[in-house]
Write a protein that holds these residues in place. Structure first.
Motif, short mmCIF file in Angstrom:
data_model
loop_
_atom_site.label_atom_id
_atom_site.label_comp_id
_atom_site.label_asym_id
_atom_site.label_seq_id
_atom_site.Cartn_x
_atom_site.Cartn_y
_atom_site.Cartn_z
N GLU A 140 0.82 -1.21 0.00
CA GLU A 140 0.00 0.00 0.00
C GLU A 140 0.86 1.27 0.00
O GLU A 140 0.55 2.25 -0.67
CB GLU A 140 -0.87 -0.03 1.26
N THR A 141 1.99 1.24 0.73
CA THR A 141 2.84 2.44 0.80
C THR A 141 3.93 2.44 -0.29
O THR A 141 4.82 3.28 -0.27
CB THR A 141 3.51 2.55 2.20
N LYS A 142 3.84 1.46 -1.20
CA LYS A 142 4.77 1.37 -2.35
C LYS A 142 6.23 1.33 -1.91
O LYS A 142 7.10 1.97 -2.51
CB LYS A 142 4.56 2.55 -3.30
N GLN A 143 6.50 0.60 -0.86
CA GLN A 143 7.89 0.47 -0.41
C GLN A 143 8.43 -0.89 -0.84
O GLN A 143 7.77 -1.91 -0.71
CB GLN A 143 7.96 0.61 1.10
N THR A 144 9.66 -0.87 -1.33
CA THR A 144 10.33 -2.10 -1.76
C THR A 144 10.95 -2.78 -0.54
O THR A 144 11.53 -2.12 0.32
CB THR A 144 11.43 -1.74 -2.79
N ILE A 145 10.84 -4.10 -0.50
CA ILE A 145 11.51 -4.88 0.55
C ILE A 145 12.87 -5.31 -0.01
O ILE A 145 12.92 -5.95 -1.06
CB ILE A 145 10.72 -6.16 0.89
N PHE A 146 13.94 -4.97 0.70
CA PHE A 146 15.26 -5.49 0.34
C PHE A 146 15.48 -6.72 1.22
O PHE A 146 15.69 -6.61 2.43
CB PHE A 146 16.31 -4.40 0.59
N LEU A 147 15.40 -7.90 0.61
CA LEU A 147 15.52 -9.15 1.36
C LEU A 147 16.98 -9.62 1.34
O LEU A 147 17.55 -9.82 0.26
CB LEU A 147 14.61 -10.22 0.74
N HIS A 148 17.54 -9.77 2.55
CA HIS A 148 18.99 -10.00 2.69
C HIS A 148 19.21 -11.15 3.67
O HIS A 148 18.54 -11.25 4.68
CB HIS A 148 19.61 -8.70 3.22
N PRO A 149 20.17 -12.03 3.38
CA PRO A 149 20.40 -13.15 4.30
C PRO A 149 21.19 -12.76 5.54
O PRO A 149 21.86 -11.73 5.58
CB PRO A 149 21.23 -14.11 3.43
N HIS A 150 21.14 -13.58 6.52
CA HIS A 150 21.96 -13.43 7.72
C HIS A 150 22.19 -14.76 8.43
O HIS A 150 23.29 -15.07 8.85
CB HIS A 150 21.31 -12.47 8.72
N TYR A 151 21.12 -15.55 8.54
CA TYR A 151 21.15 -16.71 9.44
C TYR A 151 21.88 -17.91 8.85
O TYR A 151 22.30 -18.80 9.58
CB TYR A 151 19.71 -17.05 9.87
N GLY A 152 22.05 -17.96 7.55
CA GLY A 152 22.82 -19.02 6.91
C GLY A 152 22.14 -20.38 7.00
O GLY A 152 20.93 -20.47 7.17
N LEU A 153 22.96 -21.42 6.88
CA LEU A 153 22.46 -22.79 6.95
C LEU A 153 22.96 -23.40 8.28
O LEU A 153 23.91 -22.89 8.86
CB LEU A 153 23.02 -23.60 5.78
N PRO A 154 22.34 -24.50 8.71
CA PRO A 154 22.84 -25.13 9.95
C PRO A 154 24.33 -25.46 9.80
O PRO A 154 24.78 -25.90 8.73
CB PRO A 154 22.01 -26.41 10.05
N LYS A 155 25.07 -25.23 10.87
CA LYS A 155 26.53 -25.39 10.88
C LYS A 155 26.98 -26.78 10.39
O LYS A 155 28.01 -26.90 9.73
CB LYS A 155 26.99 -25.19 12.33
N GLU A 156 26.17 -27.81 10.71
CA GLU A 156 26.56 -29.19 10.36
C GLU A 156 26.76 -29.36 8.85
O GLU A 156 27.54 -30.20 8.39
CB GLU A 156 25.49 -30.21 10.79
N VAL A 157 26.02 -28.57 8.07
CA VAL A 157 26.12 -28.67 6.61
C VAL A 157 27.57 -28.47 6.14
O VAL A 157 27.99 -29.03 5.14
CB VAL A 157 25.20 -27.59 5.97
N TYR A 158 28.32 -27.66 6.89
CA TYR A 158 29.68 -27.31 6.45
C TYR A 158 30.74 -28.30 6.90
O TYR A 158 31.90 -28.19 6.50
CB TYR A 158 30.04 -25.90 6.95
N GLY A 159 30.38 -29.23 7.76
CA GLY A 159 31.29 -30.32 8.10
C GLY A 159 32.35 -29.97 9.12
O GLY A 159 32.45 -28.84 9.58
N SER A 160 33.18 -30.98 9.42
CA SER A 160 34.12 -30.85 10.53
C SER A 160 35.35 -30.02 10.18
O SER A 160 36.12 -29.65 11.06
CB SER A 160 34.56 -32.24 11.00
N ARG A 161 35.57 -29.75 8.89
CA ARG A 161 36.75 -28.97 8.51
C ARG A 161 36.40 -27.53 8.13
O ARG A 161 37.19 -26.82 7.54
CB ARG A 161 37.48 -29.67 7.35
N GLN A 162 35.19 -27.09 8.51
CA GLN A 162 34.74 -25.77 8.07
C GLN A 162 35.65 -24.63 8.50
O GLN A 162 35.77 -23.63 7.79
CB GLN A 162 33.31 -25.50 8.52
N ASP A 163 36.31 -24.78 9.65
CA ASP A 163 37.16 -23.67 10.11
C ASP A 163 38.36 -23.44 9.18
O ASP A 163 38.96 -22.38 9.19
CB ASP A 163 37.65 -23.91 11.55
N ASN A 164 38.68 -24.46 8.37
CA ASN A 164 39.79 -24.28 7.40
C ASN A 164 39.42 -23.30 6.30
O ASN A 164 40.28 -22.88 5.54
CB ASN A 164 40.12 -25.61 6.71
N TYR A 165 38.15 -23.03 6.16
CA TYR A 165 37.71 -22.28 4.97
C TYR A 165 37.25 -20.86 5.30
O TYR A 165 36.55 -20.24 4.50
CB TYR A 165 36.59 -23.05 4.26
#
Ligand code: URA
Ligand code: ZN
Length: 371
Positions: free
Chosen positions: A184-209
């Motif tokens: 109604e107010t003609k405002q655009t939503i800028f949708l931006h990430p922050h929360y990411g994916l669950p940490k497990e997805v990145y595996g046990s060597r993620q700190d190397n990257y």
């Protein structure tokens, strides 16, 4: 030294973040993510924003990122704009915005921060506009109250928000009246990430990257899933004029849109439920409701974005002050930021001059009414 990227375009950066004075004060006062502090014996401030960035296993000097005046001094933003030939910036608070505020403080603090953003814009007339923040940890009534107030602020053209919405994602039925107020107010939503994916997805060597998996893969997937949920819940079937600008060229939505449509058409549950309704396709929504920024750094992503949304719906951005040049071996800093020149080069190589001028600024001026 200023480097003009087009002889004819007014260049607009629609993806550029600012930490306002009150936002900085709040971050400095906190000891849970997000916060700013130094880790002795090092005395320089570090910004800890992403979940898990302050794990005790991480050496102090790799926690989060160093934070300097580029993040909070608006004259540094103008300097950066001048160095990179940017005429106008549409500034926004950085993630996680004000999502973490206690309910009772949400509206008051958000109003103050939004006034700070609007005042920063007023201090450089014609050079700065803003996406405001929303009091998403407050009540729906408060969110709507702030949307209506933002529409009256001279330099605000929309809102920036993350993928959590009111805490239950963007397919949450409680957001219905929020979408309505934004349309109604003609405002655009800028949708931006922050929360990411669950940490497990990145595996046990993620700190190397370092931050690479979270920023290059996690962020875009988060955006993709959030916008898919919004679409699947029928937000755009009801709010047919609702405009959403997706960060990082829509995550992977341009590439996966065909698969999304196909999965819907082969899903008995969805197709039977929606038998009598007129469902809008993702293609329709990409061409009429979704805007994409150009922050993908290469032609392949720009081609996919153009194919699905059209080059008149792609808007140039930098993601400043993130992705600064790494300090040179001699201890100096590059004047031109690689993150910006890569993006400029990709759009210049991909688009012919008239289309390029639209992407560099004309599209933003038209779509966000930057008069
Ligand atoms: N990292 C973040 O946390 N936010 C951005 O916008 C870019 C990089
Ligand atoms: Zn960003």
């Amino acid at each position: 030294m200023t480097q003009r990227q087009s002889p004819t375009a007014t260049i607009v950066d629609i993806h550029t973040h600012v930490y306002t004075p009150l936002f900085m004060e709040i971050l400095r006062s906190r000891d849970a993510v997000p916060y700013i502090r130094s880790f002795p014996p090092d005395t320089s401030d570090r910004l800890i924003i992403l979940p898990g960035e302050d794990s005790p296993d991480t050496p102090a000097t790799s926690r989060g990122r160093p934070i300097g005046p580029d993040y909070y001094d608006i004259s540094k933003k103008i300097e950066f704009m001048d160095t990179h030939g940017i005429d106008i910036s549409v500034i926004s608070l950085a993630n996680p915005w004000l999502d973490f505020l206690p309910t009772e403080d949400a509206l008051r603090v958000t109003q103050q921060v939004n006034d700070e953003l609007n005042n920063l814009c007023a201090s450089y007339p014609g050079r700065l506009y803003a996406f405001g923040a929303l009091p998403l940890s407050g009540s729906v009534a408060e969110v709507i109250q702030e949307i209506k107030r933002l529409a009256q602020l001279r330099y605000v053209r929309g809102v920036i928000m993350g993928t959590s919405g009111l805490g239950d994602g963007l397919d949450d039925p409680r957001l219905d009246s929020v979408w309505g107020a934004l349309q109604e107010t003609k405002q655009t939503i800028f949708l931006h990430p922050h929360y990411g994916l669950p940490k497990e997805v990145y595996g046990s060597r993620q700190d190397n990257y370092g931050h690479v998996l979270a920023l290059a893969m996690g962020f875009p997937m988060e955006t993709t899933i959030a916008v898919a949920r919004m679409f699947l819940s029928g937000v755009w079937d009801k709010w047919t004029k609702l405009s959403v600008l997706l960060a990082h060229s829509g995550g992977t939505l341009p590439f996966l849109a065909g698969r999304l449509e196909s999965c819907i058409l082969h899903d008995r549950h969805i197709m039977e439920k929606g038998k009598d309704e007129k469902r809008r396709t993702i293609w329709d929504i990409l061409q009429n409701n979704i805007l994409l920024d150009s922050v993908v750094y290469a032609r392949a992503g720009l081609k996919a974005a153009t194919e699905v949304a059209g080059s008149d719906r792609i808007l140039f951005g930098t993601d400043h002050p993130f992705f600064p040049p790494l300090t040179n071996e001699e201890g100096g800093k590059e004047e031109q930021w690689l993150s910006v020149t890569m993006n400029y080069r990709a759009v210049q190589e991909e688009f012919e001059p008239k289309t390029l001028d639209g992407i560099l600024g004309g599209n933003a001026i038209r779509l966000l009414r930057l008069e």
